[in-house]
Design a protein around this motif. Sequence first.
Motif, PDB file in Angstrom:
ATOM      1  N   PHE A   3      15.505 -41.071 110.012  1.00  0.00           N
ATOM      2  CA  PHE A   3      14.240 -41.792 109.962  1.00  0.00           C
ATOM      3  C   PHE A   3      14.137 -42.787 111.113  1.00  0.00           C
ATOM      4  O   PHE A   3      15.136 -43.288 111.628  1.00  0.00           O
ATOM      5  CB  PHE A   3      14.065 -42.515 108.623  1.00  0.00           C
ATOM      6  CG  PHE A   3      15.075 -43.587 108.350  1.00  0.00           C
ATOM      7  CD1 PHE A   3      14.859 -44.902 108.753  1.00  0.00           C
ATOM      8  CD2 PHE A   3      16.253 -43.295 107.662  1.00  0.00           C
ATOM      9  CE1 PHE A   3      15.795 -45.895 108.491  1.00  0.00           C
ATOM     10  CE2 PHE A   3      17.199 -44.284 107.403  1.00  0.00           C
ATOM     11  CZ  PHE A   3      16.964 -45.587 107.815  1.00  0.00           C
ATOM     12  N   ALA A   4      12.895 -43.043 111.510  1.00  0.00           N
ATOM     13  CA  ALA A   4      12.576 -44.104 112.471  1.00  0.00           C
ATOM     14  C   ALA A   4      11.789 -45.164 111.726  1.00  0.00           C
ATOM     15  O   ALA A   4      10.864 -44.835 110.973  1.00  0.00           O
ATOM     16  CB  ALA A   4      11.749 -43.544 113.627  1.00  0.00           C
ATOM     17  N   CYS A   5      12.149 -46.416 111.919  1.00  0.00           N
ATOM     18  CA  CYS A   5      11.499 -47.501 111.174  1.00  0.00           C
ATOM     19  C   CYS A   5      10.854 -48.469 112.167  1.00  0.00           C
ATOM     20  O   CYS A   5      11.516 -48.950 113.097  1.00  0.00           O
ATOM     21  CB  CYS A   5      12.527 -48.224 110.313  1.00  0.00           C
ATOM     22  SG  CYS A   5      11.781 -49.298 109.063  1.00  0.00           S
ATOM     23  N   ASN A  36      22.179 -39.919 105.595  1.00  0.00           N
ATOM     24  CA  ASN A  36      21.017 -40.491 106.263  1.00  0.00           C
ATOM     25  C   ASN A  36      21.419 -41.221 107.541  1.00  0.00           C
ATOM     26  O   ASN A  36      22.466 -41.858 107.613  1.00  0.00           O
ATOM     27  CB  ASN A  36      20.296 -41.482 105.346  1.00  0.00           C
ATOM     28  CG  ASN A  36      19.681 -40.793 104.145  1.00  0.00           C
ATOM     29  OD1 ASN A  36      19.492 -39.581 104.150  1.00  0.00           O
ATOM     30  ND2 ASN A  36      19.368 -41.560 103.124  1.00  0.00           N
ATOM     31  N   GLU A  37      20.573 -41.141 108.526  1.00  0.00           N
ATOM     32  CA  GLU A  37      20.724 -41.944 109.727  1.00  0.00           C
ATOM     33  C   GLU A  37      19.339 -42.389 110.171  1.00  0.00           C
ATOM     34  O   GLU A  37      18.336 -41.758 109.841  1.00  0.00           O
ATOM     35  CB  GLU A  37      21.419 -41.164 110.841  1.00  0.00           C
ATOM     36  CG  GLU A  37      20.697 -39.885 111.268  1.00  0.00           C
ATOM     37  CD  GLU A  37      21.364 -39.208 112.445  1.00  0.00           C
ATOM     38  OE1 GLU A  37      21.651 -39.926 113.432  1.00  0.00           O
ATOM     39  OE2 GLU A  37      21.591 -37.992 112.380  1.00  0.00           O
ATOM     40  N   GLY A  38      19.310 -43.477 110.898  1.00  0.00           N
ATOM     41  CA  GLY A  38      18.011 -43.984 111.314  1.00  0.00           C
ATOM     42  C   GLY A  38      18.125 -44.884 112.528  1.00  0.00           C
ATOM     43  O   GLY A  38      19.216 -45.193 112.997  1.00  0.00           O
ATOM     44  N   PHE A  39      16.953 -45.284 113.028  1.00  0.00           N
ATOM     45  CA  PHE A  39      16.918 -46.234 114.137  1.00  0.00           C
ATOM     46  C   PHE A  39      15.654 -47.075 114.018  1.00  0.00           C
ATOM     47  O   PHE A  39      14.731 -46.746 113.270  1.00  0.00           O
ATOM     48  CB  PHE A  39      16.998 -45.524 115.491  1.00  0.00           C
ATOM     49  CG  PHE A  39      15.840 -44.601 115.789  1.00  0.00           C
ATOM     50  CD1 PHE A  39      14.739 -45.036 116.517  1.00  0.00           C
ATOM     51  CD2 PHE A  39      15.859 -43.278 115.347  1.00  0.00           C
ATOM     52  CE1 PHE A  39      13.690 -44.184 116.796  1.00  0.00           C
ATOM     53  CE2 PHE A  39      14.817 -42.418 115.625  1.00  0.00           C
ATOM     54  CZ  PHE A  39      13.719 -42.866 116.355  1.00  0.00           C
ATOM     55  N   VAL A  56      18.585 -50.881 117.025  1.00  0.00           N
ATOM     56  CA  VAL A  56      17.283 -50.992 117.690  1.00  0.00           C
ATOM     57  C   VAL A  56      17.328 -50.166 118.975  1.00  0.00           C
ATOM     58  O   VAL A  56      17.999 -50.521 119.935  1.00  0.00           O
ATOM     59  CB  VAL A  56      16.927 -52.456 118.001  1.00  0.00           C
ATOM     60  CG1 VAL A  56      15.612 -52.533 118.784  1.00  0.00           C
ATOM     61  CG2 VAL A  56      16.823 -53.259 116.711  1.00  0.00           C
ATOM     62  N   LYS A  57      16.613 -49.049 118.976  1.00  0.00           N
ATOM     63  CA  LYS A  57      16.634 -48.129 120.122  1.00  0.00           C
ATOM     64  C   LYS A  57      15.444 -48.329 121.053  1.00  0.00           C
ATOM     65  O   LYS A  57      15.447 -47.848 122.184  1.00  0.00           O
ATOM     66  CB  LYS A  57      16.633 -46.679 119.631  1.00  0.00           C
ATOM     67  CG  LYS A  57      17.780 -46.321 118.696  1.00  0.00           C
ATOM     68  CD  LYS A  57      19.139 -46.533 119.364  1.00  0.00           C
ATOM     69  CE  LYS A  57      20.271 -46.103 118.434  1.00  0.00           C
ATOM     70  NZ  LYS A  57      21.598 -46.393 119.014  1.00  0.00           N
TER      71      LYS A  57
END
Length: 755
Positions: A3-5, A36-39, A56-57
Motif C-alpha cells: 500500500f501507498a499512504c 504487508n508492505e507499504g510506503f 517516506v519514499k
Amino acid sequence: MKFACIGTYPPRECGIGSFTSDLYHSMVGDITQNENEGFIIAMKNSDEEYSYPKEVKLTIQQENRNEYIAAAKNINNSGADVCILQHEFGIFGGQSGIYILSLLYRLKIHLVVTLHTISNTPSYTQKAILKEICKMANVVVVMNLKAIDFLTDIYDVPREKIAFIEHGVPDFHFDQKKVKKEFNLEEKKILLTFGFLSRNKGIEVAIKALPKLVKKHPNIIYLVLGKIHPGVMRSSGDEYLVYLRQLIKDLMLEDHVIIPNEYIPQEDLFKYLYASDIYITPYNNEAQITSGTLSYAVGAGSAVISTPYWHATELLANGVGRLFDFHNSNQLTDILIELLDEPETLHALRKNAYEFGRNLTWPKTGIKYNNLVSDRLQDKIETKGQSFDILNMPPFSLKHIHRLTDDTGIIQHAKFSIPNLKDGYCLDDNARALLMALLANKEKNNYKALELCPIYLSYIQYMQNDDGTFRNFLGFDRNFLDEVGSEDSFGRTIWALGYLLGNAPDYSYYQSGESILKKAVPVFDKLKSIRSIANTIMGISYYLKRNPGDDSMTELLSRLSNKLVESYEANSSDDWRWFEPFLTYDNAMLPLALLHASEIHNDDKIRKTAFTSMEFLISKTFTNGYLSIIGNDGWYEKNGKRAVFAQQPLDAMAMILLFQQAFKLTKNIEYLKKLFKAYMWFHGENDLRISLYDVETNGCCDGLESYGVNRNQGAESTLAYLISHLTVLQAHKDFKKANFIKKRSHGKIQQNLIN
C-alpha cells in the motif's frame, strides 16, 4: 499486499501526521510475520525541511500541483495494490485542497480514503471536492457514526461504500504513581488538555471553571499541553496564548495553570495522560466529527469531561465519560468538584474508559484496516471521471439568466451569483443571450426564453451607431461608456443576428434583425481581427441558409472565408497548423467558421483548412482524454509552453459547437463523443476535476484558475454553459435521427442512446 499512504508525517508536528504514522506501523506490524508492505507520500509546506524516516519514499509540496501529478505516476509504477489517503482540507494545496483531485484522478489502483473532517455546512468548493473524492474511492472510512449520515445525506455517498473504524490509540501502559513522581506531581491533582491551541478549543472555559475548584482543592494543576496551531500562528500570531495568560493572571491562577506552548512527543503525551486525574476537552462548538486527542484520552483510561461536540457525544456515551454544555464554566466546575470529592465515581469513570479504550488500540485498528483493504481489493477499480448520459444532464434552467437580466439587458458580471450592477452591460453578452434564448425556444420550445429575446435584441439595436458599428459598454445608469466597441463584440453580434434571421420565431423578429444586420454590412470588409471575421462568417452562414439567393452576401462570405484561409497559410507549418503563431482565446471559432462556410460554398480548400486546423487544436487540448483548454494566463505561443489555467467556459462552448458542426458534415461518431467530452468539462472532466456548473444557483462559474474555481458567475460563463447544454441536446437528437435512418436502411429499427 502493498500500500501507498498519503498524508502528513512525522517529524512534522501534525495530528494527521501522527495518525498516518500509527496507521502505517499498525498495518505493517511485525514485518517477519506480516506479508504487508507499504510506503509513505508525505505532504509538506514549501518552507519545511524534515529528515523523514525510511518509509517516506516521496514528498509533495502542498502548493505545487505538478508534484501531485508526478506522485500519481510514481504510485502507479510502485507495484502498490492500494492507495490510502488521509483527507483533511488544510493539508492539500489549492482552493480547499483541490489539488489532491489531480492525483486521485490519475491513480490506476484501488483507493481507500479516511476522512478526518466532514462538515455539515460545507462551502460550495468543499462539498464538490469531497463528493469527487468519495466518488473515486473504493471505500470511505469514517471514525464517527454521525459522519455516515453526513456523507449519505449531504454528499450523496452510497451507504455501502462507507466503513466505520474508530480512531486508533497507541498501546502504551504507565503506572500513574510512577509518572506523577517522574514529573514531580505526586501531591497534585492533575487536569489535562492537549492538542494544538486555537480559539475554538475553548481553553478559557476550563480556566474560568478553576477559581471555585481551587478553593476546595488547592492542589489542582491544569496542564494545557501543545502549541499554537501553525495556521493560527500565521494569521494571528500568539494572540490567543497572550489572552489565556492574561486571563490566568486576572483570575490569580498562576500557580494552578501551566501552558508550556510546545509540541509534546507521543510517548511523553501518554505519560501525562496516565499522570492526569481528569482529562478535559472544552471545545466551543459541536462541529468536530473526529478528535484524536479525545480518542487518546479514552484509550489511556482517563476520566474524560467534554463539551457535547459530535465525536464526544458518541464516544463518551454509556458511562465512558461525562459531558457539560458549551461555554458553561459553572457546570464544568460542579462536575470537577463531584469527581474529586467522590474517588469511587472517578475510579469507575476511569475504569469504563480504559475497558472501552482497549478496543481502540492501533494493533487492533491496523487489523481492521488490513481486513477492509483485503476485502475491497476484490472490488472493481472505480472508473475515473463521469461517463456521459443524456438522462443525467441537469435540467435546463434560466433562473440565473433571469437574475442577471433587467429591462435594459443582461448584466455582464456577477459577484458570486449576485449581479454586479457597477459593471453594467456589454454588447457581447446581450448578443450571446439573444443566441441562447433563440436556441432555447427552438430546442425546448421555452416560452420564457422567447420573452427575453426582445430585451436583448433592443439592447443590440440601441447600441448600433449610424455607420453600422456598435458601441459595446453601457453603464447601469444607461450612459454609454464607449464610442465604438471591439471587433470581437461586433462579430459576436453579427453571429447572433444571423442566427436570428435563420431561426426567427416570427416575421417581426426577422424584420428587426434584418434591419440591424443590413446596416452593419458595410463594416464587414473592414474587419481585421480574425475572430471577429470568424464570428461574422457564422452569422452570414446562418443568414444564407434562409436566403441562399443573396448573391452579395454569398460573395462577402467568400471574401471573409478566404481571409481566414490566408491567415492560416501565412502562419501554418508542419508542426503548427494554425491561423496565428499562438493559441489564445475562443480558438475553436476559427475552424468552426470555416466548417459553416464550407457547408454553404462546398469549397475543398476551405473545408480542408477547417478540418486540418480542428485536428491540430484537438491535439493540443485532448491529450489526457478530456478537454484541457488553453489557459488565458499566458496562452500558448508556437515553440513555447502552453498555459494551463485561467480556462474560460467560452472556449469549452466553442469546442462543443465545433464538434457539433463536424459531426453534422461527416456523421463521424468520434466527433460526437468529443462533443460530449467537451461538455463534461463543465461538470468536472477538466484539469482540476471539479464542476463549474452550480446546481443551486443554476449559474456557471467564471473559470478554472490555478488555485481552483473562480466562483463568480457572470453572464458570459452561464450563457456559454446554457448554449453548450442546448447544443448537446440538439446533437443527441441529430445522432438518433441519423442512426435511425441508417438502421432502417438495414431493416433494423430501434432506438439508440449514447452513454
